[in-house]
Design an enzyme around this catalytic site. Structure first.
Site, PDB file in Angstrom:
ATOM      1  CD  GLU A 202       4.447  -3.364  -3.397  1.00 49.67           C
ATOM      2  OE1 GLU A 202       4.024  -3.783  -2.390  1.00 49.67           O
ATOM      3  OE2 GLU A 202       5.013  -2.418  -3.638  1.00 49.67           O
ATOM      4  CD  GLU A 383       3.883   0.512  -6.402  1.00 52.87           C
ATOM      5  OE1 GLU A 383       4.008   0.726  -5.063  1.00 52.87           O
ATOM      6  OE2 GLU A 383       3.206  -0.332  -6.763  1.00 52.87           O
TER       7      GLU A 383
HETATM    8  O1  IFM Z   1       0.053   2.076  -2.108  1.00 57.24           O
HETATM    9  C1  IFM Z   1       1.033   0.963  -2.140  1.00 57.24           C
HETATM   10  C2  IFM Z   1       0.887   0.182  -3.724  1.00 57.24           C
HETATM   11  O2  IFM Z   1      -0.260  -0.393  -3.608  1.00 57.24           O
HETATM   12  C3  IFM Z   1       1.919  -0.885  -3.463  1.00 57.24           C
HETATM   13  N1  IFM Z   1       2.939  -0.319  -3.275  1.00 57.24           N
HETATM   14  C4  IFM Z   1       3.303   0.338  -2.099  1.00 57.24           C
HETATM   15  C5  IFM Z   1       2.166   1.404  -2.182  1.00 57.24           C
HETATM   16  C6  IFM Z   1       2.541   2.668  -0.937  1.00 57.24           C
HETATM   17  O3  IFM Z   1       2.575   1.924   0.136  1.00 57.24           O
END
Ligand code: IFM
Length: 476
Positions: A202, A383
């Site tokens: 990210e 994710e």
């Molecule tokens: O916890 C985070 C993760 O580290 C990166 N993506 C989003 C998640 C939730 O906010």
């Protein structure tokens, strides 16, 4: 340079009328669905997984030669995180990794995505690797293989060594080269056992939260620096892809991008045009460069030719950034609805994380859009999840029905995208365990497995049992 819309929009926007009950259950959705005879089957080689990151779960912040990261500094600074929480202990995974691997085996996971802590491997961000740090990850990877689980390793999930921050951090072009050295050290130490590497997690969150809004480390609020950082993070990604290839590795490698569909908030041409630019900052600033070799013209024009980012693009950088990747890791949480004046508004219920609107069709839209605009690049969803106010009941059960509804609807949306031709290979829930949610500390629980932070006892939530059945049935 005009301001990026996110600067004018605080992440914590005013609540809309449509809010959830706080458990993540969208109105009108029956959260109690559980798999019986699956009606949605996934491809037979589909991978089911869960994800974590080093700083969020490991703890052991001062053990075995680990150096300091910017998140150690940031979280120990009063006022930066909720309740002053830090990742010093977190879920104590550094000591409980074997128990955690058993939990993964019991869930039936095919794949476990985790990150390597840069300051555990290079305490000062440069030089000879710290063997004790590498040994921890070697034990973890061997333990995964012993249990039939494939490791998927992220090289950078935000825990930049503090020494590199002191030398300018991601504003300093040299950090991209230091990242490449670190990546090479990790490949040398662990590469023979890792089939999939993810470079940078990210980059957009680092840019927006770390350098625009300042509520993540390193806590800056400087738009001009932010987009230079966007460039250097992507340069680091491209250099690492090249370094892995040069090492002779046959492992697959790609970036991990959080992508958000950006819809106009109304039918006006002004909203359509604002949503297009917003999409440029949210998505195309990373997708166009990595997959097509150039930054989007509208974003470059908006930033201006004199911006530090524009000035920082050296000859050959775009070729490095667009070095072909083997896969794209996609992280989907929320859509944005953009008004004519470039602000965002809410249309759907939110989770406990007030920036997250629950909109499963956004998963379908973002996945199909990637294939439509960039071709059939293999995709892994690395994710997807939500926080719920989970508490064990008197019977010890953590009844997170809102999470089950959320996962069911998003997995269904991913299935629809696959049926429509999007090459999605695997799906990972965020997160395996409750963990340190950055500026939110430990208040938000994102895990399939509940962690009692006093005793460090793990309790698989109802969603963990549900997900185990989804994996077993390869569908729902
Ligand atoms: O916890 C985070 C993760 O580290 C990166 N993506 C989003 C998640 C939730 O906010």
């Amino acid at each position: 340079m005009s301001m990026h819309p996110r600067q004018r929009l605080p992440r914590r926007a005013a609540p809309s009328a449509a809010v959830s009950a706080g458990d993540g259950t969208p109105p009108g959705i029956d959260p109690t669905g559980s798999p019986g005879t699956p009606t949605l089957r996934f491809p037979s080689d589909f991978g089911w997984g869960a994800a974590t990151s080093a700083y969020q779960i490991e703890g052991a912040a001062k053990e075995d030669g680990r150096g300091e990261s910017i998140w150690d500094t940031f979280s120990r600074t009063p006022g930066r995180t909720r309740n002053g929480d830090t990742g010093d202990v977190a879920a104590d995974h550094y000591h409980r990794w074997s128990e955690d691997l058993d939990l993964m085996r019991d869930l039936g996971l095919h794949s476990y995505r985790f990150s390597v802590s840069w300051p555990r491997v290079q305490p000062d961000g440069t030089g000879q690797p710290n063997q004790r740090g590498l040994d921890f990850y070697r034990r973890l990877i061997d333990g995964l293989h012993d249990r039939g689980i494939a490791p998927m390793v992220t090289l950078f999930h935000w825990d930049l060594p503090q020494s590199l921050q002191d030398a300018g951090g991601w504003e300093n072009r040299d950090t991209a080269y230091r990242f490449t050295d670190y990546a090479e050290a990790v490949y040398r130490g662990l590469g023979d056992q890792v089939p999939v590497w993810l470079t940078v997690n990210e980059p957009k969150t680092v840019v927006q939260n770390g350098y625009l809004q300042g509520h993540h480390a390193p806590g800056r609020q400087d738009p001009d620096a932010a987009y230079l950082v966007a460039h250097h993070l992507q340069l680091a990604h491209g250099l690492a892809v090249r370094a892995l290839r040069a090492s002779g590795s046959t492992a697959r490698i790609g970036p991990a991008l959080n992508l958000h569909p950006c819809y106009p908030a109304d039918d006006t041409p002004a909203a359509a045009s604002a949503a297009r630019l917003y999409d440029g900052y949210e998505n195309r600033l990373y997708l166009d460069s990595i997959l097509s070799g150039g930054y989007p013209e509208d974003v470059l024009a908006d930033l201006g030719a004199g911006s530090r980012m524009a000035q920082g693009i050296a000859d050959g950088d775009m070729e490095i950034i667009s070095t072909p990747v083997d896969l794209l890791a996609v992280q989907y949480y929320t859509p944005y609805y953009v008004t004519a004046d470039g602000l965002t508004t809410r249309r759907w219920p939110t989770s406990q994380a007030d920036w997250q609107q629950i909109y499963p069709d956004g998963m379908y839209d973002i996945l199909t859009r990637i294939t439509r605009d960039y071709g059939p690049v293999p995709i892994t969803v690395t994710e997807n999840g939500l926080p719920c106010p989970d508490v064990p009941g008197p019977d010890g059960v953590v009844d997170d029905t809102g999470r089950i509804a959320f996962l069911r609807d998003h997995i269904t949306a991913a299935h629809r995208a696959i049926a429509d031709g999007v090459p999605v290979e695997s799906y990972h829930v965020w997160s395996l365990l409750d963990n340190f949610e950055w500026a939110e500390g430990y208040e938000q629980r994102w895990g399939l497995v509940y962690v009692d932070y006093t005793t460090q006892r793990r309790v698989p939530k109802r969603s963990a049992h549900w997900y185990r059945d989804v994996i077993r049935d390869n569908g729902l």
